[in-house]
Motif scaffolding. Sequence first.
Motif, PDB file in Angstrom:
ATOM      1  N   LEU A 225       0.949  -1.189   0.063  1.00  0.00           N
ATOM      2  CA  LEU A 225      -0.034  -0.020  -0.092  1.00  0.00           C
ATOM      3  C   LEU A 225       1.027   1.399  -0.063  1.00  0.00           C
ATOM      4  O   LEU A 225       0.455   2.113  -0.936  1.00  0.00           O
ATOM      5  CB  LEU A 225      -0.927  -0.073   1.212  1.00  0.00           C
ATOM      6  N   LEU A 226       1.943   1.336   0.875  1.00  0.00           N
ATOM      7  CA  LEU A 226       2.727   2.225   0.978  1.00  0.00           C
ATOM      8  C   LEU A 226       4.062   2.225   0.107  1.00  0.00           C
ATOM      9  O   LEU A 226       4.630   1.069   0.282  1.00  0.00           O
ATOM     10  CB  LEU A 226       3.262   2.474   2.465  1.00  0.00           C
ATOM     11  N   GLY A 227       4.103   3.125  -0.567  1.00  0.00           N
ATOM     12  CA  GLY A 227       5.318   2.962  -1.780  1.00  0.00           C
ATOM     13  C   GLY A 227       4.826   2.559  -3.238  1.00  0.00           C
ATOM     14  O   GLY A 227       5.639   3.020  -4.157  1.00  0.00           O
ATOM     15  N   VAL A 228       3.844   1.888  -3.244  1.00  0.00           N
ATOM     16  CA  VAL A 228       3.243   1.391  -4.756  1.00  0.00           C
ATOM     17  C   VAL A 228       2.031   2.106  -5.034  1.00  0.00           C
ATOM     18  O   VAL A 228       1.887   2.765  -5.778  1.00  0.00           O
ATOM     19  CB  VAL A 228       3.323  -0.033  -4.979  1.00  0.00           C
ATOM     20  N   PHE A 229       1.070   1.656  -4.086  1.00  0.00           N
ATOM     21  CA  PHE A 229      -0.305   2.369  -4.391  1.00  0.00           C
ATOM     22  C   PHE A 229      -0.119   3.837  -3.947  1.00  0.00           C
ATOM     23  O   PHE A 229      -1.051   4.712  -4.731  1.00  0.00           O
ATOM     24  CB  PHE A 229      -1.491   1.777  -3.611  1.00  0.00           C
ATOM     25  N   VAL A 230       0.555   4.299  -3.045  1.00  0.00           N
ATOM     26  CA  VAL A 230       0.656   5.549  -2.338  1.00  0.00           C
ATOM     27  C   VAL A 230       2.196   6.039  -2.510  1.00  0.00           C
ATOM     28  O   VAL A 230       2.885   5.262  -2.048  1.00  0.00           O
ATOM     29  CB  VAL A 230       0.165   5.589  -0.776  1.00  0.00           C
ATOM     30  N   GLU A 231       2.258   7.157  -3.072  1.00  0.00           N
ATOM     31  CA  GLU A 231       3.650   7.596  -3.118  1.00  0.00           C
ATOM     32  C   GLU A 231       3.914   8.655  -2.031  1.00  0.00           C
ATOM     33  O   GLU A 231       2.935   9.464  -1.460  1.00  0.00           O
ATOM     34  CB  GLU A 231       3.744   8.578  -4.441  1.00  0.00           C
ATOM     35  N   HIS A 232       5.055   8.534  -1.279  1.00  0.00           N
ATOM     36  CA  HIS A 232       5.240   9.310  -0.193  1.00  0.00           C
ATOM     37  C   HIS A 232       6.578   9.963   0.073  1.00  0.00           C
ATOM     38  O   HIS A 232       6.672  10.789   0.727  1.00  0.00           O
ATOM     39  CB  HIS A 232       5.009   8.272   1.085  1.00  0.00           C
ATOM     40  N   ASP A 233       7.501   9.714  -0.743  1.00  0.00           N
ATOM     41  CA  ASP A 233       8.869  10.306  -1.017  1.00  0.00           C
ATOM     42  C   ASP A 233       9.386  10.178   0.302  1.00  0.00           C
ATOM     43  O   ASP A 233       9.734   9.249   1.035  1.00  0.00           O
ATOM     44  CB  ASP A 233       8.607  11.997  -1.422  1.00  0.00           C
ATOM     45  N   GLU A 234       9.900  11.386   1.006  1.00  0.00           N
ATOM     46  CA  GLU A 234      10.579  11.467   2.235  1.00  0.00           C
ATOM     47  C   GLU A 234       9.739  11.785   3.328  1.00  0.00           C
ATOM     48  O   GLU A 234       9.878  11.790   4.447  1.00  0.00           O
ATOM     49  CB  GLU A 234      11.734  12.519   2.278  1.00  0.00           C
ATOM     50  N   ALA A 235       8.348  11.842   3.129  1.00  0.00           N
ATOM     51  CA  ALA A 235       7.255  12.375   4.021  1.00  0.00           C
ATOM     52  C   ALA A 235       7.122  11.368   5.317  1.00  0.00           C
ATOM     53  O   ALA A 235       7.047  11.915   6.359  1.00  0.00           O
ATOM     54  CB  ALA A 235       5.952  12.636   3.336  1.00  0.00           C
TER      55      ALA A 235
ATOM     56  N   THR B 288      -1.158  -4.870   0.486  1.00  0.00           N
ATOM     57  CA  THR B 288      -0.798  -5.479   1.950  1.00  0.00           C
ATOM     58  C   THR B 288      -0.031  -4.073   2.563  1.00  0.00           C
ATOM     59  O   THR B 288       0.549  -3.262   1.936  1.00  0.00           O
ATOM     60  CB  THR B 288       0.179  -6.528   1.890  1.00  0.00           C
ATOM     61  N   THR B 289      -0.028  -4.049   3.821  1.00  0.00           N
ATOM     62  CA  THR B 289       0.463  -2.880   4.530  1.00  0.00           C
ATOM     63  C   THR B 289       0.917  -3.356   6.202  1.00  0.00           C
ATOM     64  O   THR B 289       0.134  -3.905   6.678  1.00  0.00           O
ATOM     65  CB  THR B 289      -0.436  -1.824   4.592  1.00  0.00           C
ATOM     66  N   THR B 290       1.984  -2.742   6.499  1.00  0.00           N
ATOM     67  CA  THR B 290       2.510  -3.128   8.033  1.00  0.00           C
ATOM     68  C   THR B 290       2.155  -1.368   8.662  1.00  0.00           C
ATOM     69  O   THR B 290       2.384  -1.553   9.878  1.00  0.00           O
ATOM     70  CB  THR B 290       3.781  -3.398   8.106  1.00  0.00           C
ATOM     71  N   LEU B 291       1.394  -0.638   7.975  1.00  0.00           N
ATOM     72  CA  LEU B 291       0.970   0.444   8.669  1.00  0.00           C
ATOM     73  C   LEU B 291       0.102   0.179   9.745  1.00  0.00           C
ATOM     74  O   LEU B 291      -0.816  -0.700   9.522  1.00  0.00           O
ATOM     75  CB  LEU B 291       0.314   1.506   7.660  1.00  0.00           C
ATOM     76  N   ASP B 292      -0.066   0.775  10.849  1.00  0.00           N
ATOM     77  CA  ASP B 292      -1.126   0.592  12.024  1.00  0.00           C
ATOM     78  C   ASP B 292      -2.424   0.796  11.461  1.00  0.00           C
ATOM     79  O   ASP B 292      -2.476   1.915  10.567  1.00  0.00           O
ATOM     80  CB  ASP B 292      -0.732   1.738  12.912  1.00  0.00           C
ATOM     81  N   ALA B 293      -3.396   0.194  11.692  1.00  0.00           N
ATOM     82  CA  ALA B 293      -4.806   0.218  11.297  1.00  0.00           C
ATOM     83  C   ALA B 293      -5.353   1.645  11.526  1.00  0.00           C
ATOM     84  O   ALA B 293      -6.242   1.978  10.594  1.00  0.00           O
ATOM     85  CB  ALA B 293      -5.600  -0.782  11.989  1.00  0.00           C
ATOM     86  N   ARG B 294      -5.024   2.160  12.409  1.00  0.00           N
ATOM     87  CA  ARG B 294      -5.375   3.523  12.683  1.00  0.00           C
ATOM     88  C   ARG B 294      -5.150   4.377  11.504  1.00  0.00           C
ATOM     89  O   ARG B 294      -5.759   5.487  11.310  1.00  0.00           O
ATOM     90  CB  ARG B 294      -5.101   4.222  14.005  1.00  0.00           C
ATOM     91  N   VAL B 295      -3.775   4.294  10.995  1.00  0.00           N
ATOM     92  CA  VAL B 295      -3.234   5.326   9.979  1.00  0.00           C
ATOM     93  C   VAL B 295      -3.956   4.767   8.598  1.00  0.00           C
ATOM     94  O   VAL B 295      -4.019   5.646   7.942  1.00  0.00           O
ATOM     95  CB  VAL B 295      -1.588   4.939  10.044  1.00  0.00           C
ATOM     96  N   VAL B 296      -4.417   3.608   8.474  1.00  0.00           N
ATOM     97  CA  VAL B 296      -4.700   3.032   7.437  1.00  0.00           C
ATOM     98  C   VAL B 296      -6.082   3.600   7.235  1.00  0.00           C
ATOM     99  O   VAL B 296      -6.578   4.034   6.011  1.00  0.00           O
ATOM    100  CB  VAL B 296      -4.669   1.470   7.245  1.00  0.00           C
ATOM    101  N   LYS B 297      -6.883   3.709   8.312  1.00  0.00           N
ATOM    102  CA  LYS B 297      -8.535   4.036   8.146  1.00  0.00           C
ATOM    103  C   LYS B 297      -8.333   5.534   7.725  1.00  0.00           C
ATOM    104  O   LYS B 297      -9.017   5.931   7.017  1.00  0.00           O
ATOM    105  CB  LYS B 297      -8.704   4.121   9.579  1.00  0.00           C
ATOM    106  N   VAL B 298      -7.436   6.248   8.320  1.00  0.00           N
ATOM    107  CA  VAL B 298      -7.329   7.755   7.865  1.00  0.00           C
ATOM    108  C   VAL B 298      -7.087   7.810   6.593  1.00  0.00           C
ATOM    109  O   VAL B 298      -7.518   8.727   5.641  1.00  0.00           O
ATOM    110  CB  VAL B 298      -6.431   8.664   8.809  1.00  0.00           C
ATOM    111  N   LEU B 299      -6.012   7.263   5.995  1.00  0.00           N
ATOM    112  CA  LEU B 299      -5.465   7.255   4.729  1.00  0.00           C
ATOM    113  C   LEU B 299      -6.592   6.622   3.507  1.00  0.00           C
ATOM    114  O   LEU B 299      -6.811   7.492   2.560  1.00  0.00           O
ATOM    115  CB  LEU B 299      -4.299   6.377   4.506  1.00  0.00           C
TER     116      LEU B 299
END
Length: 257
Positions: A21-31, A126-137
């Motif tokens: 999810l993070l890095g492929v579906f969602v671009e984040h650069d250095e953020a 797939t993602t290892t982000l916390d569910a709370r972060v995923v929900k907001v995203l």
Amino acid sequence: MPNNISKTHRGDAPKLVVMDLLGVFVEHDEAVRSALAAAFQAHGERVDPDIAGMAIGHPGTQGICRVFQWLFPMERPNESAVKSIHELAVKELQRLVRFGGAIQPSSSVVRLCEMWTRAGLQVAATTTLDARVVKVLLHRLGWDETPPFHALVLAEEVERPTPGPDMILECMARLGVKDPKEVAKVATHVMGLSDARQLGCGWNVLIDDGNLTMDQIAVLAPTAILDQASELARLWSLPVHSDVELEDEIARFLARP
């Protein structure tokens, strides 16, 4: 790095494509790295964003532990400090995905998922982000109602998340795919492909963002190395579709620089 597409797999196509999810579906650069560094700093630890970024891809508090072990190799990470920084990181990431302009969906990947779906391929995230972060995203991107994938598996939903194989196995179970050889895993970092390598997926695709060394890439032994996610369109020959509009759309997509 020049792209390296395996000729062995060209022409075939997987039944399921699993992407981070993070890095492929969602671009984040250095953020994201900066948000993690801010969490350490809020706890009194001054950490460079590149070092803080070592936590990316690790589930739960494991990433925070990894950074501590790098900073203080002779000491055992303090459990309460690790939990505290993890909670601070969750809050920083929630704020980042809610308001940060650097967090954007990859439009080329979203379009590609639409084409894959219409051609019969299934797509999972797939993602290892916390569910709370995923929900907001997901809410910010509108993916809580119309996601570009057919399944989303979080690390906390399975017993053996990355580097274990359970997130991919859960994607397969939800979408009815039984053979790992019919699965392609796409990621931008070492942890994102370690599960696919362990499971024996048919395709392990690395999108090289410049943060890996040649030695790290050699250990991963990816099926294909791409410079950007849009190049995924070149990996597989999809079934011929009778929809002329779809064929024209694919042709236009492939013609882009």
